[in-house]
Scaffold this active site. Structure first.
Site, PDB file in Angstrom:
ATOM      1  N   LYS A  38       0.848  -1.209   0.000  1.00 46.11           N
ATOM      2  CA  LYS A  38       0.000   0.000   0.000  1.00 46.11           C
ATOM      3  C   LYS A  38       0.877   1.250   0.000  1.00 46.11           C
ATOM      4  O   LYS A  38       1.943   1.235  -0.619  1.00 46.11           O
ATOM      5  CB  LYS A  38      -0.988  -0.046   1.178  1.00 46.11           C
ATOM      6  CG  LYS A  38      -1.803  -1.354   1.157  1.00 46.11           C
ATOM      7  CD  LYS A  38      -2.986  -1.360   2.078  1.00 46.11           C
ATOM      8  CE  LYS A  38      -3.713  -2.702   1.963  1.00 46.11           C
ATOM      9  NZ  LYS A  38      -4.926  -2.769   2.746  1.00 46.11           N
TER      10      LYS A  38
ATOM     11  N   HIS B 166      -8.198  -3.013  -6.396  1.00 47.85           N
ATOM     12  CA  HIS B 166      -8.246  -3.144  -4.932  1.00 47.85           C
ATOM     13  C   HIS B 166      -9.399  -2.293  -4.392  1.00 47.85           C
ATOM     14  O   HIS B 166      -9.694  -1.222  -4.934  1.00 47.85           O
ATOM     15  CB  HIS B 166      -6.906  -2.692  -4.327  1.00 47.85           C
ATOM     16  CG  HIS B 166      -6.784  -3.052  -2.881  1.00 47.85           C
ATOM     17  ND1 HIS B 166      -7.396  -2.310  -1.891  1.00 47.85           N
ATOM     18  CD2 HIS B 166      -6.159  -4.078  -2.260  1.00 47.85           C
ATOM     19  CE1 HIS B 166      -7.140  -2.876  -0.726  1.00 47.85           C
ATOM     20  NE2 HIS B 166      -6.394  -3.943  -0.918  1.00 47.85           N
TER      21      HIS B 166
HETATM   22  P1  13P Z   1      -4.623  -6.320   5.628  1.00 47.69           P
HETATM   23  O1  13P Z   1      -3.805  -7.598   5.501  1.00 47.69           O
HETATM   24  O2  13P Z   1      -3.863  -5.202   6.261  1.00 47.69           O
HETATM   25  O3  13P Z   1      -5.953  -6.584   6.236  1.00 47.69           O
HETATM   26  O4  13P Z   1      -4.893  -5.812   4.127  1.00 47.69           O
HETATM   27  C1  13P Z   1      -5.387  -6.702   3.192  1.00 47.69           C
HETATM   28  C2  13P Z   1      -5.288  -6.067   1.857  1.00 47.69           C
HETATM   29  O5  13P Z   1      -5.980  -5.109   1.562  1.00 47.69           O
HETATM   30  C3  13P Z   1      -4.309  -6.615   0.919  1.00 47.69           C
HETATM   31  O6  13P Z   1      -4.504  -6.098  -0.360  1.00 47.69           O
END
Ligand code: 13P
Length: 257
Positions: free
Chosen positions: A14, A101
């Site tokens: 992210k 996403h």
């Molecule tokens: P988390 O593992 O932080 O819940 O995030 C999942 C995600 O959005 C992966 O793309």
């Protein structure tokens, strides 16, 4: 996990990690996963600005890890300020691009239609999409999960050829499970994965359905990963928070062996 599909554990970083931080993380991670990488495909998806640095470490250290981007635009080039094309990502040795996403859908206005354009552009650019789908808490509570996800798959993955469909990666990420510490019961996640596989089968035939890989994503941790990996239609994980730390990501990778 089925024996004939290679498990894939992908880290979605992210909007975390500068390029310097990313280079350190990939080196730390490499030390912890060398025994797993012949059995598990490992991918990291840093922010655009860290792709070059992480790609360079992968190449120079000969790491058996794959690189992915978190998004791309569908045009090859042009006057699209701020956008990044598949061709630019391929040059940095990306193998995967995350498309659609839920955070992109929520904050950047992505629709099944734009997701579909991106999916096709990623294939045309010689890479593979990791197409995300998943329902909100409201839809989940109302019992509409499978109908909603089926539509995301049908519309987001329309217009491919069966060979491309066989190479798809689809991540089922219930929005209510992302970053919350809540997860579905693994059998329920597998029910949705099975629906996704059946939808691919109806669109592109049984061989594509058997070959495409379906990941679970949403609060995956080293402690719970093996429960998801034990399910027959779940072929790995798309990991957010736990991918930002070498120990926890390696724990998830090792759970997939
Ligand atoms: P988390 O593992 O932080 O819940 O995030 C999942 C995600 O959005 C992966 O793309």
């Amino acid at each position: 996990m089925a024996f004939d599909r290679v498990p894939l554990v992908a880290g979605n970083w992210k909007m975390y990690k500068t390029s310097g931080e990313g280079a350190v993380l990939i080196q730390d991670l490499a030390l912890l996963v060398t025994e797993a990488w012949d059995q598990v495909e490992i991918a990291v998806c840093p922010p655009f600005t860290a792709l070059k640095a992480v790609s360079t470490v992968i190449e120079l250290d000969k790491l058996k890890m794959r690189l992915g981007a978190q998004d791309c635009f569908w045009e090859e080039e042009g006057a699209y300020t701020g956008a990044i094309s598949p061709r630019m990502l391929k040059e940095l040795r990306c193998d995967y691009v995350i498309v659609g996403h839920s955070e992109r859908r929520e904050y950047f206005g992505e629709t099944n239609e734009t997701v579909n354009k991106k999916v096709r552009a990623v294939f045309a650019g010689g890479m593979r999409p990791i197409m995300c789908c998943g329902e909100s808490a409201e839809i989940h509570d109302g019992g509409g999960t499978e109908t909603f996800v089926r539509a995301q798959v049908r519309e987001g993955l329309a217009g491919l050829d069966p060979g491309q469909a066989a190479g798809l990666v689809i991540a089922y990420e219930p929005i209510w499970a992302i970053g919350t510490g809540h997860t579905p019961i693994p059998e329920k996640a597998n029910d949705v994965a099975r629906t996704i596989r059946a939808t691919i089968g109806a669109m592109y035939g049984p061989p594509a359905a058997m070959s495409c890989r379906i990941l679970y994503g949403g609060s995956v941790k080293p402690e719970n990963a093996h429960h998801f990996f034990a399910e027959p239609d779940i072929d790995g994980a798309l990991v957010g928070g736990a991918a930002l730390n070498a120990d926890s990501f390696a724990g998830i990778v090792n759970a997939a062996r």
